[in-house]
Design a protein around this motif. Structure first.
Motif: not given
Lengths: 258, 83
Positions: A8, A28-29, A32, A184, A187-188, B56, B60, B62-65, B68-69
């Protein structure tokens, strides 16, 4: 020597810059997810995003692709023009509830009615975020905001608008869904809905919109985890999740591509 | 030995705690002894027991990216191991 792989990382379509969003804000999500879908579809070089007025006003600085900034609420009108001039491009708008459901409700309804081949990402956080937490058209009955300090009174200000249901009624809409960003798992699901919306546009099937229930910890005066719990417990019952319109063509598309 | 690990960009973290709450292994903790340049208590990986699986889920959430996984490649699927 242990070998490892990256499972990721930041999507290419998202600029490596800090965002101005508050801690725990799910904008932010949403950014992304849109970036990941555009990367996975491989269309970044021909995608144009139209930013709204509101918290996401700087979205064009965060997406590493072409972008434009519309006047308040007019993103669907601007996207219509861009798409008609450059029909081979992927055009999407990214709008909040103050932008889309209040000042810009005429533009979004007519874009959907005309079946414009654009995609709209609609962030519903039940409040005006950028301007300091005033009541929005999507504010829930009884919800306290700076302009409804005793809670939204439906006798005085009416009921919140359910945009996904409204736009699903438009004949030109090909795909309309409402998803949430409170966990999560959700979100997916939201990402799958965004992918379907963009695929519908790529296939030229008409207007597509994904409404995302989002959190606003700052203006709700909650911590980020409390805000996500509020989305799940208070927003989701009023704004049920799901796909509100999936035309047969869109359904065939998602079946074919898995 | 942990199956996975994460890197958190401390300077980008806004201390929202959503990754720490999402982590199924509970190996992400919020710093309490220092703040980052923004003034937030950043999230940190605290995985002395090697529990991270590289799922990960934190990234997913995290709102601020910031996250890194990485995940270990099992030996049997490594091209070098097949030789």
């Amino acid at each position: 020597m242990v070998e490892e792989k990256v499972v990721y990382q930041r999507p290419d379509a998202l600029c490596d810059v800090p965002t101005h969003y508050c801690p725990g804000c799910t904008h932010g999500v949403a950014h992304r997810l849109v970036a990941e879908v555009i990367d996975e579809l491989g269309v970044r070089g021909r995608t144009i995003g139209v930013s709204p007025v509101g918290c996401a006003v700087f979205a064009y600085q965060y997406f590493d692709m072409d972008g434009a900034e519309a006047a308040h609420g007019r993103a669907p009108a601007m996207a219509t023009g861009i798409k008609r001039v450059m029909p081979d491009h992927v055009v999407f708008t990214y709008q909040g509830d103050g932008d889309l459901a209040a000042i810009g409700i005429a533009e979004i309804i007519h874009a959907a009615t005309r079946g414009e081949n654009i995609t709209t990402i609609f962030i519903n956080n039940a409040i005006y975020g950028m301007t300091g937490g005033q009541m929005a058209p999507t504010t829930l009955p009884g919800q306290r905001t700076t302009s409804s300090p005793s809670g939204r009174d439906v006798e005085l200000t009416g009921y919140p608008i359910r945009m996904a249901e409204l736009l699903a009624g438009m004949p030109g809409a090909a795909y309309v869904a409402r998803q949430s960003l409170h966990s999560v798992k959700e979100i997916n699901r939201a990402k799958r809905a965004i992918a379907t919306a963009f695929k519908a546009q790529l296939a030229g099937l008409g207007f597509s919109m994904v409404e995302l229930l989002s959190s606003c910890p700052t203006n709700w005066k909650l911590t980020p985890p409390e805000a996500l719990a509020w989305v799940e417990q208070v927003m989701v019952p009023y704004y049920p999740l799901g796909e509100y319109k999936v035309t047969d063509e869109v359904r065939a598309l998602t079946r074919k591509q898995g | 030995m942990a199956k996975g690990r994460i890197e958190i960009r401390e300077d980008r973290c806004k201390g929202c705690t959503l990754c720490a709450l999402a982590c199924p292994q509970g190996v992400i903790v919020m710093a309490s002894d220092h703040v980052n340049a923004k003034g937030y208590y950043p999230a940190m990986l605290n995985d002395a027991e090697g529990k991270c699986t590289g799922c990960a889920i934190c990234a997913v959430a995290c709102p601020d990216v910031c996250i890194t996984v990485y995940r270990q490649v099992p030996a049997k699927t490594r091209p070098s191991a097949a030789v």
